[in-house]
Each structure stands twice: as structure tokens, then as C-alpha cells.
Design a protein around this motif. Structure first.
Motif, PDB file in Angstrom:
ATOM      1  N   GLY A 156       0.797  -1.226   0.000  1.00 21.89           N
ATOM      2  CA  GLY A 156       0.000   0.000   0.000  1.00 21.89           C
ATOM      3  C   GLY A 156       0.821   1.263   0.000  1.00 21.89           C
ATOM      4  O   GLY A 156       0.406   2.291   0.544  1.00 21.89           O
ATOM      5  N   LEU A 157       1.996   1.215  -0.647  1.00 21.87           N
ATOM      6  CA  LEU A 157       2.904   2.363  -0.657  1.00 21.87           C
ATOM      7  C   LEU A 157       2.992   3.041  -2.019  1.00 21.87           C
ATOM      8  O   LEU A 157       3.867   3.874  -2.235  1.00 21.87           O
ATOM      9  N   ALA A 158       2.124   2.681  -2.950  1.00 21.08           N
ATOM     10  CA  ALA A 158       2.146   3.281  -4.286  1.00 21.08           C
ATOM     11  C   ALA A 158       0.750   3.190  -4.886  1.00 21.08           C
ATOM     12  O   ALA A 158      -0.121   2.470  -4.378  1.00 21.08           O
ATOM     13  N   VAL A 159       0.534   3.937  -5.971  1.00 20.26           N
ATOM     14  CA  VAL A 159      -0.707   3.849  -6.739  1.00 20.26           C
ATOM     15  C   VAL A 159      -0.366   3.294  -8.118  1.00 20.26           C
ATOM     16  O   VAL A 159       0.781   3.354  -8.561  1.00 20.26           O
ATOM     17  N   GLU A 160      -1.366   2.763  -8.772  1.00 19.04           N
ATOM     18  CA  GLU A 160      -1.138   2.092 -10.052  1.00 19.04           C
ATOM     19  C   GLU A 160      -1.545   2.967 -11.233  1.00 19.04           C
ATOM     20  O   GLU A 160      -2.635   3.517 -11.265  1.00 19.04           O
ATOM     21  N   ILE A 161      -0.634   3.097 -12.187  1.00 15.50           N
ATOM     22  CA  ILE A 161      -1.025   3.521 -13.531  1.00 15.50           C
ATOM     23  C   ILE A 161      -1.238   2.265 -14.355  1.00 15.50           C
ATOM     24  O   ILE A 161      -2.272   2.057 -14.968  1.00 15.50           O
ATOM     25  N   THR A 162      -0.228   1.385 -14.319  1.00  8.40           N
ATOM     26  CA  THR A 162      -0.350   0.067 -14.924  1.00  8.40           C
ATOM     27  C   THR A 162       0.586  -0.868 -14.179  1.00  8.40           C
ATOM     28  O   THR A 162       1.570  -0.431 -13.581  1.00  8.40           O
ATOM     29  N   MET A 163       0.263  -2.176 -14.199  1.00  7.77           N
ATOM     30  CA  MET A 163       1.177  -3.163 -13.618  1.00  7.77           C
ATOM     31  C   MET A 163       1.513  -4.278 -14.602  1.00  7.77           C
ATOM     32  O   MET A 163       2.333  -5.138 -14.305  1.00  7.77           O
ATOM     33  N   ASP A 164       0.861  -4.272 -15.770  1.00  4.47           N
ATOM     34  CA  ASP A 164       1.120  -5.362 -16.720  1.00  4.47           C
ATOM     35  C   ASP A 164       1.570  -4.862 -18.088  1.00  4.47           C
ATOM     36  O   ASP A 164       1.459  -5.561 -19.081  1.00  4.47           O
ATOM     37  N   TYR A 165       2.099  -3.637 -18.139  1.00  2.00           N
ATOM     38  CA  TYR A 165       2.672  -3.106 -19.371  1.00  2.00           C
ATOM     39  C   TYR A 165       3.968  -3.851 -19.661  1.00  2.00           C
ATOM     40  O   TYR A 165       4.842  -3.956 -18.801  1.00  2.00           O
ATOM     41  N   LYS A 166       4.116  -4.413 -20.829  1.00  2.00           N
ATOM     42  CA  LYS A 166       5.302  -5.193 -21.173  1.00  2.00           C
ATOM     43  C   LYS A 166       6.065  -4.513 -22.302  1.00  2.00           C
ATOM     44  O   LYS A 166       5.484  -4.193 -23.337  1.00  2.00           O
ATOM     45  N   LYS A 167       7.354  -4.336 -22.093  1.00  2.00           N
ATOM     46  CA  LYS A 167       8.208  -3.761 -23.135  1.00  2.00           C
ATOM     47  C   LYS A 167       9.203  -4.819 -23.580  1.00  2.00           C
ATOM     48  O   LYS A 167       9.908  -5.405 -22.758  1.00  2.00           O
ATOM     49  N   ASN A 168       9.248  -5.088 -24.876  1.00  6.63           N
ATOM     50  CA  ASN A 168      10.156  -6.084 -25.431  1.00  6.63           C
ATOM     51  C   ASN A 168      11.498  -5.422 -25.708  1.00  6.63           C
ATOM     52  O   ASN A 168      11.649  -4.696 -26.684  1.00  6.63           O
ATOM     53  N   LEU A 169      12.480  -5.683 -24.834  1.00  5.53           N
ATOM     54  CA  LEU A 169      13.780  -5.034 -24.986  1.00  5.53           C
ATOM     55  C   LEU A 169      14.549  -5.567 -26.190  1.00  5.53           C
ATOM     56  O   LEU A 169      15.427  -4.900 -26.719  1.00  5.53           O
ATOM     57  N   SER A 170      14.234  -6.787 -26.613  1.00  5.48           N
ATOM     58  CA  SER A 170      14.921  -7.339 -27.779  1.00  5.48           C
ATOM     59  C   SER A 170      14.412  -6.718 -29.072  1.00  5.48           C
ATOM     60  O   SER A 170      15.100  -6.697 -30.082  1.00  5.48           O
ATOM     61  N   LYS A 171      13.165  -6.205 -29.018  1.00 10.63           N
ATOM     62  CA  LYS A 171      12.570  -5.545 -30.179  1.00 10.63           C
ATOM     63  C   LYS A 171      11.995  -4.211 -29.721  1.00 10.63           C
ATOM     64  O   LYS A 171      10.792  -4.083 -29.495  1.00 10.63           O
ATOM     65  N   PRO A 172      12.867  -3.207 -29.532  1.00 10.90           N
ATOM     66  CA  PRO A 172      12.440  -1.950 -28.936  1.00 10.90           C
ATOM     67  C   PRO A 172      11.301  -1.262 -29.680  1.00 10.90           C
ATOM     68  O   PRO A 172      10.562  -0.481 -29.093  1.00 10.90           O
ATOM     69  N   MET A 173      11.150  -1.501 -30.965  1.00 12.10           N
ATOM     70  CA  MET A 173      10.101  -0.822 -31.710  1.00 12.10           C
ATOM     71  C   MET A 173       8.737  -1.469 -31.491  1.00 12.10           C
ATOM     72  O   MET A 173       7.709  -0.923 -31.864  1.00 12.10           O
ATOM     73  N   ALA A 174       8.718  -2.643 -30.881  1.00 17.28           N
ATOM     74  CA  ALA A 174       7.462  -3.366 -30.713  1.00 17.28           C
ATOM     75  C   ALA A 174       6.865  -3.057 -29.342  1.00 17.28           C
ATOM     76  O   ALA A 174       7.453  -3.357 -28.322  1.00 17.28           O
ATOM     77  N   GLU A 175       5.710  -2.451 -29.331  1.00 14.04           N
ATOM     78  CA  GLU A 175       4.999  -2.185 -28.097  1.00 14.04           C
ATOM     79  C   GLU A 175       3.709  -2.999 -28.088  1.00 14.04           C
ATOM     80  O   GLU A 175       2.942  -2.998 -29.044  1.00 14.04           O
ATOM     81  N   ALA A 176       3.459  -3.715 -26.989  1.00 15.13           N
ATOM     82  CA  ALA A 176       2.294  -4.585 -26.927  1.00 15.13           C
ATOM     83  C   ALA A 176       1.013  -3.788 -26.736  1.00 15.13           C
ATOM     84  O   ALA A 176      -0.053  -4.202 -27.176  1.00 15.13           O
ATOM     85  N   VAL A 177       1.103  -2.640 -26.105  1.00  9.83           N
ATOM     86  CA  VAL A 177      -0.108  -1.901 -25.758  1.00  9.83           C
ATOM     87  C   VAL A 177       0.251  -0.430 -25.596  1.00  9.83           C
ATOM     88  O   VAL A 177       1.396  -0.081 -25.297  1.00  9.83           O
ATOM     89  N   VAL A 178      -0.724   0.428 -25.808  1.00 12.29           N
ATOM     90  CA  VAL A 178      -0.561   1.854 -25.544  1.00 12.29           C
ATOM     91  C   VAL A 178      -1.456   2.210 -24.364  1.00 12.29           C
ATOM     92  O   VAL A 178      -2.668   1.961 -24.394  1.00 12.29           O
ATOM     93  N   VAL A 179      -0.864   2.762 -23.316  1.00 12.74           N
ATOM     94  CA  VAL A 179      -1.637   3.206 -22.161  1.00 12.74           C
ATOM     95  C   VAL A 179      -2.244   4.557 -22.507  1.00 12.74           C
ATOM     96  O   VAL A 179      -1.539   5.505 -22.869  1.00 12.74           O
ATOM     97  N   LYS A 180      -3.557   4.648 -22.385  1.00 15.92           N
ATOM     98  CA  LYS A 180      -4.280   5.837 -22.834  1.00 15.92           C
ATOM     99  C   LYS A 180      -4.133   6.999 -21.852  1.00 15.92           C
ATOM    100  O   LYS A 180      -3.912   6.809 -20.650  1.00 15.92           O
TER     101      LYS A 180
END
Length: 486
Positions: free
Chosen positions: A408-432
Motif C-alpha cells: 500500500g505504498l504506491a498507486v497504479e497507472i499500470t502493472m502489466d505493461y510489457k516492453k520487449n527489450l529485444s525488439k524496442p520498436m514493438a509495443e504490446a499496448v498503448v496506455v491511454k
């Protein structure tokens, strides 16, 4: 003055946060007991440029004088890595394995010198576990400096137990929408926040190998403290199958001008000085944290609509995916909404590489939108600045879950945003923008979280001074080292 009788060999992983944390713990040990001296063996990061932050910092070490702490920069192994054929983790493991010979030669030379203090321990980073083999050759005990949370240490060991003892398919589990009980967590843990390494067969094997080797060492030094991770530390300490645990955190580099980062520019200092206390939200996503233009625009819209003052460390995605390190924009306006910089000139600053500690420590900063790297979270808690979570890779999703749900020491914007470091141009999702804006508002306006963070800030400071739990843990660790002299 007590005679130096015990030498420690520290081997940090070749990353900025890992090297800095290692040096900080070495300084504490040397200051606490004059019988100890430390030699830090520095491994250069692969594919690093001459002007990268980590290269600059390594170069600064040669100019620094620390009592009973010395630095030896290892030659860089020139054998081409196999990243393209085996993946980044296998490539990194090979890179570290190739440096064992250099460590072996240096340590052998140290032992052969007459009048040298006895080497009483290797203190190796959690990503340098192959160096256990070298320590064993010299019959030297190995200690691991675990630079993540105690809760994540427990998860890592529990995943290995699930695989080796219960034949559980962890890859399948990590892709399921379920929750499981993990000994170092009070709350059930959603499998969606499992680290990236648990999600493919190849990377899971790296995680399992690491967990197995962790069980071989004499003790694990964790960069955390009992008042923060009470349940996790008690759980690990009561498990006889796990090496002795020394929670000695928070280990932080709080010095400005250490050679690791740029100083605050005068314009930003003056701007922060003129803002009301705790009114500015700081956005910073680490050395590998960057977004494509579509996501940058959503963040910008969220900031504009929120109306809150801000400092935003906006970094450009890497051109060379091998380095993964971000760069400053020559003109950030090229990826921002048209007219954004002009409209926000009075209430916000868009900057490049950020001196994070200096910004978090400024009284005007009241919230931190973070990628949830463990060092960043410890710094934020130290300064009493609440966090809004935006994890991207590694164990950051687990860190976010622990801070938001478990503690209970933080608030959430997102917790399941995944960034593929091997393919930096590939984003799985855009947080609105709406989701980001809501997170920023909760961050800056939730008094309950802010109060809890202020309390843990006081505890983080009291635990490292005489009488505190981490201070005591350091004392027990030093006793452990000294016993190895005989």
C-alpha cells in the motif's frame, strides 16, 4: 588503528545501478570495520559506447580515492557474443563466463603476494553467479549481493521449487490469468506480474539456473530492510533450505557529482525552487525506459489535462538494440503534441537524462511516475515521495505489485505493461491518456498513501543508523566475514 586482516573481492554486474550499489555497500563495510579492505573488480558492459553513463562512471572511479577500497578494471573480452542466435540472456551469460579467467588471474596474483591480507569472501552480484566457480577454486566463501527485493528473491527461489520439486509448468502458469500463493507474499500473486524470464522456455532456464546457484552460497545480502519487507524477510530467514539472509538496505548513492549522472542545470534548479512544496510530479523511466511517439503523446495529453506541475525525463528509444540504452532528444518537440512545450512552459519541464536522486530529494517534488526498478523505489521511499507504477521489464512488475497491493505504498497507472527489450520498436499496448491522468491525480491527491510513504521514509533512515535493524545486520555480516580469517 586496527590492522587490516580481511580482504573482500566484490564483483558487480556491468550495469550502472549495480556498480553504484556495490560501491555503496563496500563503503559501509570499510567505514564500519577497519580490519576490512575491499577490491572491486569492474567488468565493462558489452557493446557500450564511450560516452554512455556507465562508461563515464567507470572512468570516474580511477580518479576517486577511498580508504581501503580499490578498483581493478578487467580487460573486456573481445570474443563476439551469440546474442542473435541464442538470445540476450544466453549472450550475457556467455559474456560473464568469459570474464572468469580474468578474475581467476587477478585473485591468484593477490593471493601469491607476500604480506597480503587473507581474502575472506567473494561478494558477487546476483547476475555474476558464474564467479562462484572461481571462488570455489580458491576455497573462498561466496556471498551474493541481491540488488532486488526480498519478496522477489523469494519468488525466484519458489519458481525453482515449483519446477524442480513439483514438476510445474511455470511458462504455462505465467501466461495464465490466475493467482498463486508465494511464501514471501501475504497476498496472492497474479501470474501476470511474473518476471519476463518466466515466460519462455529459454529464459526460464536462465532463471532456474540462477536460483539453483543462489542456494550454493554462504549468505545472501539483500538491498532491503525489515521494516519495509517484514513478511518476506521473516519468510526467507525461517527457511533452512535458503542461505543466511542479511537485509542491510537501503543501500543508496545519495551523493551528487559522483560521476554517474549530469548535475541539475541551473534553470531547472531555479524552476523547482519556485514551485510549492510537494506540487511537482516527476516522470522518469530509467536508463532503458523509452516510448514510441504514440505513447509519448498520450503521456503529454495526460499531463496537460491533469493540470499538475511536472518534470518529465523524456528519452529517445535506442537506435542500436544491442545497447538498449536510451538517448536524449535533440528536440523533444518532434514527438510531442503540437504546441505542447509552449502551452506547458509555465507549469512543466521536459528534460533529457535526469539526475534522479537530486530531483527526488527536492522539496517541490511530490510524486514519482516510475518504471519501478528496485533502486528507484528505494530512493523514492527514502525521500518520502509516493510512486505511480509503470513497470516495463525484468522484475519491475513484481515490484509494482508489491508496492501497490502488498504494501500500500504506491498507486497504479499500470502493472502489466510489457516492453520487449529485444525488439524496442514493438509495443504490446498503448496506455491511454485518461488512465495516465487518473493515476497522476491519485498519486498527487491520495493522502493515505502519502502518509504511509512518509512513515516508511522515516523508518528507512532510522534502520541504517546505530540501533537500526539494517545497522545490526551489517554487524552480523562483518562478524561472518571475520570468522573466515581463521
Amino acid at each position: 588503528m586496527a590492522k587490516t586482516v580481511a580482504k573482500l573481492v566484490f564483483i558487480p554486474a556491468p550495469g550502472l545501478g549495480h556498480i553504484m550499489s556495490t560501491i555503496e555497500i563496500a563503503k559501509v563495510l570499510a567505514n564500519r570495520d577497519q580490519r576490512l579492505s575491499v577490491t572491486v573488480l569492474i567488468i565493462k558492459p558489452p557493446n557500450s559506447s564511450s560516452n554512455s553513463p556507465v562508461t563515464t562512471y567507470i572512468g570516474s572511479l580511477a580518479k576517486r580515492s577511498m580508504d581501503r577500497i580499490s578498483f581493478i578494471e578487467l580487460p573486456q573480452h573481445e570474443t563476439p557474443t551469440t546474442r542473435d542466435s541464442k538470445g540476450p540472456l544466453a549472450s550475457f551469460a556467455e559474456y560473464m563466463n568469459n570474464h572468469r579467467e580474468y578474475v581467476r588471474n587477478i585473485v591468484g596474483g593477490m593471493i601469491s603476494q607476500p604480506g597480503q591480507s587473507r581474502i575472506v569472501g567473494f561478494v558477487i552480484d546476483m547476475f555474476c553467479l558464474c564467479m562462484i566457480d572461481v571462488a570455489n577454486e580458491f576455497d573462498i566463501p561466496t556471498y551474493v549481493f541481491f540488488t532486488s527485493s526480498a519478496a522477489f528473491l523469494g519468488l525466484k527461489l519458489y519458481i525453482q521449487t515449483l519446477c524442480d520439486d513439483h514438476n510445474q509448468d511455470v511458462v504455462e502458469l505465467s501466461h495464465s490469468n490466475t493467482e498463486i500463493a508465494v511464501p514471501t507474499f501475504v497476498k496472492l500473486v497474479p501470474t501476470k506480474v511474473f518476471p519476463n524470464m518466466a515466460q519462455t522456455r529459454e529464459t526460464l532456464e536462465f532463471l532456474l539456473s540462477s536460483a539453483r546457484r543462489l542456494r550454493e552460497v554462504k549468505a545472501i545480502i539483500v538491498n532491503s530492510f525489515s521494516e519495509l519487507e517484514t513478511h518476506a524477510i521473516e519468510s526467507l530467514s525461517s527457511d533452512n533450505s535458503i542461505p543466511t539472509l542479511y537485509p542491510v538496505g537501503p543501500i543508496l548513492n545519495l551523493e551528487s557529482g559522483s560521476g554517474a549522472e549530469k548535475p541539475l542545470d541551473d534553470d531547472l534548479i531555479r524552476w523547482l525552487d519556485n514551485q510549492p512544496p510537494s506540487s511537482v510530479v516527476f516522470l522518469c523511466f530509467g536508463s532503458m525506459g523509452s516510448f514510441e511517439e504514440v505513447q509519448v503523446k498520450e503521456i503529454a495529453r495526460a499531463l496537460e489535462h491533469s493540470g499538475h506541475r511536472f518534470v518529465w525525463s523524456l528519452r529517445q528509444p535506442p537506435v542500436d538494440k544491442r545497447s538498449r540504452l536510451t538517448r536524449d532528444y535533440e528536440d523533444p518537440g518532434v514527438v510531442l503534441p503540437e504546441g505542447f512545450l509552449e502551452r506547458m512552459a509555465a507549469i512543466g519541464k521536459v528534460i533529457g537524462w535526469a539526475p534522479q536522486v537530486a530531483v527526488l530529494g527536492h522539496c517541490a517534488v511530490g510524486g514519482f511516475v516510475s518504471h519501478c526498478g528496485w533502486n528507484s523505489l528505494l530512493e523514492s521511499l527514502w525521500f518520502g515521495v509516493p510512486v505511480a507504477t509503470w513497470p516495463m521489464y525484468a522484475e519491475q512488475h513484481m515490484n509494482a505489485f508489491e508496492l501497490v497491493v502488498e504494501l500500500g505504498l504506491a498507486v497504479e497507472i499500470t502493472m502489466d505493461y510489457k516492453k520487449n527489450l529485444s525488439k524496442p520498436m514493438a509495443e504490446a499496448v498503448v496506455v491511454k491518456a485518461e488512465e495516465i491522468e487518473n493515476g497522476i491525480r491519485r498519486l498527487m491527491e491520495d493522502d493515505l498513501v502519502r502518509t504511509k510513504v512518509k512513515k516508511i521514509s522515516e523508518k528507512s533512515r532510522s534502520t541504517v543508523v546505530e540501533g537500526g535493524s539494517s545497522y545490526s545486520a551489517f554487524g552480523y555480516l562483518i562478524q561472518d566475514f571475520i570468522k573466515n580469517v581463521s
